[in-house]
Write a protein that holds these residues in place. Structure first.
Motif, PDB file in Angstrom:
ATOM      1  N   VAL A 208       1.364  14.259  44.546  1.00 29.64           N
ATOM      2  CA  VAL A 208       0.543  13.199  43.969  1.00 29.64           C
ATOM      3  C   VAL A 208       0.601  13.195  42.444  1.00 29.64           C
ATOM      4  O   VAL A 208       0.455  12.134  41.809  1.00 29.64           O
ATOM      5  N   ASP A 209       0.823  14.353  41.822  1.00 29.61           N
ATOM      6  CA  ASP A 209       0.846  14.416  40.357  1.00 29.61           C
ATOM      7  C   ASP A 209       2.222  14.107  39.771  1.00 29.61           C
ATOM      8  O   ASP A 209       2.401  14.175  38.552  1.00 29.61           O
ATOM      9  N   GLU A 210       3.173  13.734  40.610  1.00 28.20           N
ATOM     10  CA  GLU A 210       4.531  13.444  40.139  1.00 28.20           C
ATOM     11  C   GLU A 210       4.856  11.957  40.131  1.00 28.20           C
ATOM     12  O   GLU A 210       5.865  11.553  39.555  1.00 28.20           O
ATOM     13  N   VAL A 211       4.011  11.142  40.761  1.00 27.97           N
ATOM     14  CA  VAL A 211       4.259   9.700  40.794  1.00 27.97           C
ATOM     15  C   VAL A 211       3.148   8.979  40.045  1.00 27.97           C
ATOM     16  O   VAL A 211       2.010   9.447  39.987  1.00 27.97           O
ATOM     17  N   PHE A 212       3.498   7.820  39.485  1.00 22.61           N
ATOM     18  CA  PHE A 212       2.555   7.075  38.661  1.00 22.61           C
ATOM     19  C   PHE A 212       2.621   5.589  38.976  1.00 22.61           C
ATOM     20  O   PHE A 212       3.681   5.050  39.316  1.00 22.61           O
ATOM     21  N   LEU A 213       1.475   4.958  38.872  1.00 21.41           N
ATOM     22  CA  LEU A 213       1.364   3.513  38.997  1.00 21.41           C
ATOM     23  C   LEU A 213       1.242   2.907  37.604  1.00 21.41           C
ATOM     24  O   LEU A 213       0.806   3.581  36.668  1.00 21.41           O
ATOM     25  N   ALA A 214       1.594   1.641  37.491  1.00 26.40           N
ATOM     26  CA  ALA A 214       1.417   0.926  36.229  1.00 26.40           C
ATOM     27  C   ALA A 214       0.370  -0.161  36.423  1.00 26.40           C
ATOM     28  O   ALA A 214       0.223  -0.725  37.510  1.00 26.40           O
ATOM     29  N   HIS A 215      -0.368  -0.426  35.357  1.00 31.25           N
ATOM     30  CA  HIS A 215      -1.428  -1.424  35.425  1.00 31.25           C
ATOM     31  C   HIS A 215      -0.865  -2.818  35.701  1.00 31.25           C
ATOM     32  O   HIS A 215      -1.537  -3.653  36.313  1.00 31.25           O
ATOM     33  N   SER A 216       0.368  -3.077  35.244  1.00 29.79           N
ATOM     34  CA  SER A 216       0.988  -4.392  35.427  1.00 29.79           C
ATOM     35  C   SER A 216       2.495  -4.251  35.484  1.00 29.79           C
ATOM     36  O   SER A 216       3.061  -3.206  35.132  1.00 29.79           O
ATOM     37  N   ASP A 217       3.170  -5.305  35.920  1.00 30.81           N
ATOM     38  CA  ASP A 217       4.638  -5.307  35.969  1.00 30.81           C
ATOM     39  C   ASP A 217       5.231  -5.095  34.582  1.00 30.81           C
ATOM     40  O   ASP A 217       6.316  -4.517  34.442  1.00 30.81           O
ATOM     41  N   GLU A 218       4.531  -5.571  33.565  1.00 32.66           N
ATOM     42  CA  GLU A 218       5.007  -5.415  32.187  1.00 32.66           C
ATOM     43  C   GLU A 218       5.179  -3.937  31.832  1.00 32.66           C
ATOM     44  O   GLU A 218       6.151  -3.553  31.178  1.00 32.66           O
ATOM     45  N   VAL A 219       4.256  -3.107  32.284  1.00 33.76           N
ATOM     46  CA  VAL A 219       4.326  -1.681  31.982  1.00 33.76           C
ATOM     47  C   VAL A 219       5.539  -1.055  32.642  1.00 33.76           C
ATOM     48  O   VAL A 219       6.234  -0.223  32.051  1.00 33.76           O
ATOM     49  N   TYR A 220       5.834  -1.462  33.868  1.00 33.82           N
ATOM     50  CA  TYR A 220       7.018  -0.932  34.553  1.00 33.82           C
ATOM     51  C   TYR A 220       8.290  -1.277  33.771  1.00 33.82           C
ATOM     52  O   TYR A 220       9.220  -0.471  33.697  1.00 33.82           O
ATOM     53  N   SER A 221       8.321  -2.464  33.184  1.00 32.07           N
ATOM     54  CA  SER A 221       9.516  -2.885  32.443  1.00 32.07           C
ATOM     55  C   SER A 221       9.606  -2.213  31.075  1.00 32.07           C
ATOM     56  O   SER A 221      10.700  -2.035  30.537  1.00 32.07           O
ATOM     57  N   LEU A 222       8.452  -1.835  30.514  1.00 27.04           N
ATOM     58  CA  LEU A 222       8.456  -1.211  29.192  1.00 27.04           C
ATOM     59  C   LEU A 222       8.855   0.264  29.228  1.00 27.04           C
ATOM     60  O   LEU A 222       9.462   0.780  28.286  1.00 27.04           O
TER      61      LEU A 222
END
Length: 270
Positions: A208-222
């Motif tokens: 669980v401490d190795e994966v992360f979510l992003a608040h928005s698609d923009e964050v994934y692209s940044l």
């Protein structure tokens, strides 16, 4: 509504036991696929437990004198009888999907559980089979057995090939489950927290401490992997698999403990 195997047995088109899935599972769980002509395809995970003497003792003690004289002998004969408890998940395009109104079945649908799947056991019911008898010793014991099996559920789904990123929506959230069924939900959530089954966008499974979510698609692209690992100070950090980034699956992952990277953190880093 669908009734797990027992009620609609005449409508089952085929019933397959996955021997390779149960062979290495020492708790003896049975994993099967059920096709129901009018209710679609279902994946069922169940296990049989022997009724212990103390449960029958408690049932006998709860009876009035008249009913005790009439029923005790028959009840005593049921000590050691095996009862099945199980979970049933709706299958759509080879993905486990949540149901809107998870029900508890005791041959027939009885009550809503507040969970995104169905439960099946010989739950004791009130007269007319309208409600579950939550204070019945048998009911208490059956919930304990469901809770016990729930702790192995993520492992069983993984080993049987059903723990796909899109299927994360089928897990309960930490605040779900009515009455004693909330205990079952929390057992699954806690099992996931301790597992290495988090779906990463590298195609692998992680803690669980190795994966992360992003608040928005923009964050994934940044933020790419290299940036994410520097930002989080985790040498093997990855984003959550794209099929589990939205909707109910995302909320389940957050409940389990997956951290969400906010836009401000990503922007300030870049």
């Amino acid at each position: 509504e669908m009734c797990i195997r027992d009620r609609l047995e005449g409508e089952i088109e085929y019933y397959i036991e996955f021997e390779e899935e149960t062979r290495d599972y020492d708790a003896g769980a049975e994993l099967v696929i059920i096709n129901l002509k009018h209710h679609g395809r279902w994946f069922k995970c169940s296990k049989r437990y022997s009724i212990p003497k103390h449960v029958i003792d408690s049932i006998v003690e709860s009876l009035d004198e008249k009913r005790r004289q009439r029923l005790e002998e028959r009840l005593r004969k049921s000590i050691g009888e095996q009862l099945s408890v199980g979970f049933a998940f709706k299958v759509d395009n080879e993905i486990l999907v949540p149901v809107k109104d998870g029900l508890a079945f005791s041959l027939f649908p009885i009550e809503s559980t507040g969970l995104p799947f169905y439960l099946n056991a010989r739950f004791p019911t009130t007269s007319g089979r309208k409600n579950l008898k939550y204070d019945d010793p048998l009911m208490i014991w059956l919930i304990e057995k469901l809770d016990e099996l729930a702790k192995y559920l993520p492992k069983l789904l993984h080993e049987s090939g059903w723990l796909k990123p899109k299927s994360w929506a089928v897990f309960p959230r930490s605040n779900e489950g009515y009455g004693p069924f909330s205990r079952v939900a929390m057992s699954i959530v806690n099992a996931l927290r301790c597992s290495t089954f988090m779906p990463g966008d590298d195609g692998n499974l992680h803690r669980v401490d190795e994966v992360f979510l992003a608040h928005s698609d923009e964050v994934y692209s940044l933020i790419n992997w290299e940036d994410l690992r520097e930002l989080t100070k985790k040498s093997n950090a990855v984003w959550v698999h794209q099929d589990a980034r939205t909707g109910r699956a995302k909320h389940v992952l957050k409940d389990v403990g997956v951290i969400e990277i906010e836009r401000d953190a990503a922007v300030s880093y870049t």
